[in-house]
Design a protein around this motif. Structure first.
Motif, PDB file in Angstrom:
ATOM      1  N   SER A 245      48.143  37.317  46.414  1.00  0.00           N
ATOM      2  CA  SER A 245      48.433  36.184  47.292  1.00  0.00           C
ATOM      3  C   SER A 245      49.714  35.493  46.868  1.00  0.00           C
ATOM      4  CB  SER A 245      47.287  35.180  47.264  1.00  0.00           C
ATOM      5  OG  SER A 245      46.096  35.792  47.665  1.00  0.00           O
TER       6      SER A 245
ATOM      7  N   VAL B  31      47.730  36.483  54.503  1.00  0.00           N
ATOM      8  CA  VAL B  31      47.022  36.107  53.273  1.00  0.00           C
ATOM      9  C   VAL B  31      45.706  35.419  53.617  1.00  0.00           C
ATOM     10  CG1 VAL B  31      47.130  34.763  51.146  1.00  0.00           C
ATOM     11  CG2 VAL B  31      49.176  35.931  51.967  1.00  0.00           C
TER      12      VAL B  31
ATOM     13  N   TRP C  49      41.740  36.546  52.521  1.00  0.00           N
ATOM     14  CA  TRP C  49      40.763  35.674  51.869  1.00  0.00           C
ATOM     15  C   TRP C  49      39.622  35.255  52.791  1.00  0.00           C
ATOM     16  CZ3 TRP C  49      40.249  34.814  46.866  1.00  0.00           C
ATOM     17  CH2 TRP C  49      41.352  35.013  46.034  1.00  0.00           C
TER      18      TRP C  49
END
Lengths: 210, 210, 210, 210
Positions: C149, C174, C178
């Motif tokens: 990340s 990103v 997640w």
């Protein structure tokens, strides 16, 4: 039904109310001491409301701590109380910005009155649920202070038509009455020790702890 | 995975949403009673949204109380619900400031609809996790009220094209339907007493508590 | 030192951050559908930040749940994380209002990068406190996703100089990585089942559970 | 009286204070890097206040953790502390917007001073309630750091009349002193192991843990 989340939610709402009020104190764009002067009535208004929300939090804290359980009606009575208290930042700002003139002081008093009535309904619902002879109800007693406060708010609203500072003075007075935290719910165990066992205490019609 | 922090976080977000809405009621700069008049639609809009957020908090409270555990999908379904509810202050202010005209009322209804769908997804995920025959799922039942609400929101959005007050009236109606807290999750123990043991109760296909 | 209040305080701050962001979506003063159009980039910006704060809350939830204890350094690492996340509403509004132009997108990415670094420091401090061979540290693992990340944020910041939408696209990417909650901390018990009994396992120098 | 809700309420208020401060950083309407330049003093001011609120939360956390019980006076002392801290967003914005000029820096210091005095009153009330020889009071010790801080605030206020950056520098210095979390309450058990039994330890007049 557990009271934990009701307490947590109420804490959250009261914490936000007490804090966002300060956002109504608009930051002046100049740095002189004089630039703060117009904020003085807003600040006084803020202080009184901070104390009132603090008092409600204190008393709510004590009352809910003494409560054994809650039901749907109590959830709504609590929401009604939070609704009226949520209007406090609005009336605080209106009263402060207009230097305690008639209508803002009257509206401030009306919101306080509605909050007091809501608190009374909440206490009444809790008494009904726990039973008249429960420890909770005997601790709450006849709630003289609550009833007197409502009378005072009505008086304050009425007197504001003569001069708004009379009304404001009465609101300060009521805050003074409540400033000392509500000790009725503080020592239930000791009271029991003195007054005998908790349940089946039906002969004591005159509630001794009010 | 424990549900405690999910409850705490949801309580926090709902407490903030319900409280910051009042910031959209801009304090008038004059002190006459007339200066409050333009705020009346904003206030009505605020009252309805306060009730809706209160209803969501109540039902969320009851549903999560009955839940035994949560998983990742439930965390996200909960976040989706909070997302749509976070837009309530915006649409409340837009609807109030524009005196319940067509597009604001439609958008308000669409946010309510999306919140209802999210709540449905959340309930559905909880049912999947707990199993169809679990106490949780039997308490939730077939969720008639949830499905009817969604239909009503769609109807309200559609009717708003004819006259926005029709749509607004339907949103008030749905709030009225939900005003009584969801009792399905209130007395699971008594239900068990009546219906026999909790697990392995597979012959009761027609869920009796819906 | 107990972790309960750290969790409660973090929940509170994250709940407020995620909610006050919506205040940056200024309510338009006209009621046409067109009046909402300028808000579309602000809304997209809001959605991305809502997801990011939701991800941080989810992962923080899981990591702190797995943690056994905290110390002073962890309290400050947590505060550092909250500090950078507290800037998210500011950069979200700046990026949205300026339609994802270069500098706002770069600053947004820098705040995300600083938050990621803070989270890394927090995780690192927790690993140090619990020991490298603790269940906590093994659950956290080598934290590939966290490291990737950070690289992606740096890449996004750099690519924004070519075209800001490249940077924005990478931030979305990103968030996608997640989106699935961090399962590393979800099933510590099963890991033990595989690796043998928990206590008294002194002959295994590569300590699986300590 | 339980301390749980006092902690929860304080956490809520502190979480809101620390977060709404960022709302005073007004989002610029242009997207150039130069448009952020006027915000630099506001940002510096924000960072210092974030650290101060973080310090108060840390120390409040530790002190209340060590406390066994609270009473009405402590509830009010806590409210007084929260009141002064609730003014931090206001003075932070005033100081930042006016680039650390004399009166804003003085007012900022005065709010810090009042908060420190309130914290002192809170600690004093807790000491009174727990008794001078209690573990709590011995952990708190003579509170040198608290007293020195108050002196420094007074000095900072005074020096601001010469040059406000002197005052600001001293506020930064005090934050630096407190940056390390208050370890006095961290290891009460080990201290007992070393110093013997807790109660009746009257011969040790010079408190060893201050």
């Amino acid at each position: 039904m557990s009271k934990g989340r009701l307490e947590a939610f109420s804490d959250g709402v009261l914490a936000i109310i007490i804090t966002i009020m300060v956002l109504e104190m608009k930051v002046p764009h100049t740095d002189s001491l004089q630039s703060l002067q117009p904020l003085i009535p807003v600040f006084i208004s803020y202080v009184l409301s901070f104390i009132y929300i603090g008092i409600y939090w204190n008393n709510h804290h004590h009352m809910m701590h003494a409560a054994q359980h809650v039901n749907g009606a109590i959830l709504w009575a609590n929401s009604l109380l939070l609704f009226w208290l949520s209007l406090v930042p609005f009336v605080t700002a209106w009263m402060g910005e207009n230097h305690f003139s008639t209508w803002p002081v009257i509206l401030y008093g009306m919101v306080l009155l509605m909050a007091a009535i809501s608190y009374y309904i909440l206490a009444h619902n809790l008494t009904s649920l726990h039973g008249k002879d429960s420890l909770f109800s005997r601790s709450l007693g006849s709630d003289q202070k609550g009833k007197i406060s409502m009378l005072f708010y009505v008086a304050g609203i009425g007197l504001s038509f003569i001069h708004p500072l009379l009304g404001f003075g009465i609101y300060v007075l009521v805050a003074g009455i409540w400033f000392k935290p509500d000790t009725r719910f503080e020592k239930p165990v000791e009271m029991n020790d003195v007054n005998g066992p908790l349940e089946g205490n039906t002969q004591k019609k005159s509630l001794p702890h009010s």
